[in-house]
Write an enzyme that holds these catalytic residues in place. Structure first.
Site, PDB file in Angstrom:
ATOM      1  N   ARG A 115      34.404  47.731  43.470  1.00 40.17           N
ATOM      2  CA  ARG A 115      34.859  46.647  42.698  1.00 40.17           C
ATOM      3  C   ARG A 115      36.406  47.191  41.842  1.00 40.17           C
ATOM      4  O   ARG A 115      37.119  46.634  42.261  1.00 40.17           O
ATOM      5  CB  ARG A 115      33.685  46.308  41.638  1.00 40.17           C
ATOM      6  CG  ARG A 115      34.094  44.730  40.849  1.00 40.17           C
ATOM      7  CD  ARG A 115      34.992  45.241  39.482  1.00 40.17           C
ATOM      8  NE  ARG A 115      34.543  46.000  38.678  1.00 40.17           N
ATOM      9  CZ  ARG A 115      35.334  46.478  37.631  1.00 40.17           C
ATOM     10  NH1 ARG A 115      36.530  45.779  37.346  1.00 40.17           N
ATOM     11  NH2 ARG A 115      34.868  47.182  36.633  1.00 40.17           N
ATOM     12  N   ASP A 116      35.949  48.094  40.859  1.00 39.56           N
ATOM     13  CA  ASP A 116      37.113  48.824  40.198  1.00 39.56           C
ATOM     14  C   ASP A 116      38.192  49.332  41.098  1.00 39.56           C
ATOM     15  O   ASP A 116      39.515  48.980  40.744  1.00 39.56           O
ATOM     16  CB  ASP A 116      36.718  49.606  39.162  1.00 39.56           C
ATOM     17  CG  ASP A 116      37.603  49.841  38.121  1.00 39.56           C
ATOM     18  OD1 ASP A 116      38.489  49.116  37.996  1.00 39.56           O
ATOM     19  OD2 ASP A 116      37.415  50.813  37.094  1.00 39.56           O
TER      20      ASP A 116
ATOM     21  N   HIS B 102      38.220  57.304  32.143  1.00 39.18           N
ATOM     22  CA  HIS B 102      39.191  57.428  33.138  1.00 39.18           C
ATOM     23  C   HIS B 102      39.825  58.587  32.928  1.00 39.18           C
ATOM     24  O   HIS B 102      39.720  59.367  31.757  1.00 39.18           O
ATOM     25  CB  HIS B 102      40.229  56.271  32.961  1.00 39.18           C
ATOM     26  CG  HIS B 102      39.915  54.971  33.252  1.00 39.18           C
ATOM     27  ND1 HIS B 102      40.654  53.871  33.477  1.00 39.18           N
ATOM     28  CD2 HIS B 102      38.537  54.378  33.833  1.00 39.18           C
ATOM     29  CE1 HIS B 102      40.014  52.805  34.074  1.00 39.18           C
ATOM     30  NE2 HIS B 102      38.731  53.056  34.137  1.00 39.18           N
TER      31      HIS B 102
ATOM     32  N   CYS C  34      44.983  56.973  39.665  1.00 41.07           N
ATOM     33  CA  CYS C  34      45.266  58.362  39.693  1.00 41.07           C
ATOM     34  C   CYS C  34      46.286  58.842  38.549  1.00 41.07           C
ATOM     35  O   CYS C  34      47.257  57.961  38.617  1.00 41.07           O
ATOM     36  CB  CYS C  34      45.598  58.687  41.196  1.00 41.07           C
ATOM     37  SG  CYS C  34      46.134  60.501  41.211  1.00 41.07           S
TER      38      CYS C  34
ATOM     39  N   ASN D  22      40.522  56.184  37.544  1.00 43.50           N
ATOM     40  CA  ASN D  22      39.060  56.173  37.490  1.00 43.50           C
ATOM     41  C   ASN D  22      38.638  57.686  37.624  1.00 43.50           C
ATOM     42  O   ASN D  22      39.285  58.413  38.254  1.00 43.50           O
ATOM     43  CB  ASN D  22      38.483  55.287  38.440  1.00 43.50           C
ATOM     44  CG  ASN D  22      38.315  53.953  38.043  1.00 43.50           C
ATOM     45  OD1 ASN D  22      37.714  53.622  37.041  1.00 43.50           O
ATOM     46  ND2 ASN D  22      39.050  53.064  38.791  1.00 43.50           N
TER      47      ASN D  22
END
Length: 314
Positions: A16-17, A212, A243, A252
């Site tokens: 999802r994310d 994150h 990233c 993430n």
């Protein structure tokens, strides 16, 4: 003092994310193969997509099909993001075990992200919870509170406002409220302090840490949350969805690195790390142009590494 438990829940949010953050659209068959590979590695909760209009997020157009496939895996908790009641109704119809609603701690982010004030989102959650109680009582309902540690639009977010909003959300009928470092502004002292306050305010309804690595503090912040008593963590395989080295990335926490940290500490994740590393191939096959990140994937497992199930790797 809380006693240290030896088990954590890792919720994989890459489908999802991660996928909604990249421009490329992963073909459905590859999404299903990726979910299968994650389950084979022992991942027990996957956020498989968002129930939003396909014109807004074409990456999520097949979310109902992905939910249906994921549900075939016994023991897998299938989670979906929903921005409103209509999304929750679609998720329930598709068979999602749990839905997560993004509510912003920052008023500015709330207006930019969902075009609603915090008060309007609270009302949306209230009506969603009422509908759930009547029509889908077995479906879990959680809120991941965005921008809980700071906001790129308004800057600092007062901690008192975060806790007050969390209490209002529980009063509105949600099962649990987690905190998200949407903009990568959190530091370990802040994470420890805010999750400690959240657990004092909500008890067992204090939810997941969604942290994150935008500024390189992802794992340090996860450890701080663990030390504050958090036992559920969101992470994304390959760092998909951002990233620190990519422009404008959200960053993430990399699932493989998080699992390695906990397993190396003797904290069980229930996940087989070599199989999790192998699942990167399913991800790479579906998004061949997308860079994947992860320190453990690059370095390999250390010689003699033993996971909490007693298996030795490397």
């Amino acid at each position: 003092m809380h006693t240290k438990m030896s088990q954590v829940q890792i919720s994989e949010v890459g489908p999802r994310d991660g996928l909604q953050s990249v421009k490329a659209i992963m073909p459905t068959a590859h999404k299903l193969a990726w979910v299968d590979a994650l389950v084979a590695a022992g991942v027990s909760e996957v956020e498989v997509g968002s129930f939003v209009p396909a014109r807004l997020l074409p990456q999520m157009a097949d979310v109902a099909d992905v939910v249906a496939h994921a549900r075939r895996h016994a023991g897998l908790r299938v989670l979906a993001l929903v921005p409103n009641l209509r999304g929750a109704q679609a998720a329930a119809q598709a068979g999602a075990h749990k839905v997560s609603v993004p509510v912003s701690a920052s008023e500015a982010h709330s207006l930019a992200n969902v075009r609603k004030t915090r008060a309007q989102m609270l009302e949306e959650v209230r009506s969603l919870a009422a509908w759930r109680a009547e029509h889908a009582p077995h479906m879990g309902l959680e809120v991941g509170m965005s921008t809980a540690f700071g906001c790129t639009l308004q800057g600092a977010v007062p901690e008192d406002e975060v806790i007050a909003l969390a209490e209002q959300l529980v009063a509105a009928g949600v099962d649990e409220v987690g905190l998200s470092d949407t903009s990568g502004m959190a530091n370990p002292a802040q994470v420890r302090r805010l999750f400690t306050r959240l657990r004092q305010a909500l008890g067992e309804r204090a939810g997941a840490a969604h942290l994150h690595n935008t500024r390189g503090l992802g794992l340090a912040n996860c450890l701080a949350a663990y030390e504050a008593g958090v036992r559920t963590f969101d992470a994304s395989q390959g760092g998909l969805g951002g990233c620190p080295y990519a422009p404008g990335a959200s960053g993430n926490v990399v699932t493989e690195d998080l699992v390695f940290m906990f397993e190396a500490m003797g904290v069980s994740t229930g996940i087989d790390l070599p199989r999790l590393l192998a699942a990167r191939e399913a991800l790479r096959a579906g998004l061949p142009e997308e860079p994947l990140y992860g320190m453990v994937a690059d370095a390999g497992l250390p010689k003699g590494f033993t996971d909490t199930k007693g298996a030795t790797h490397g």
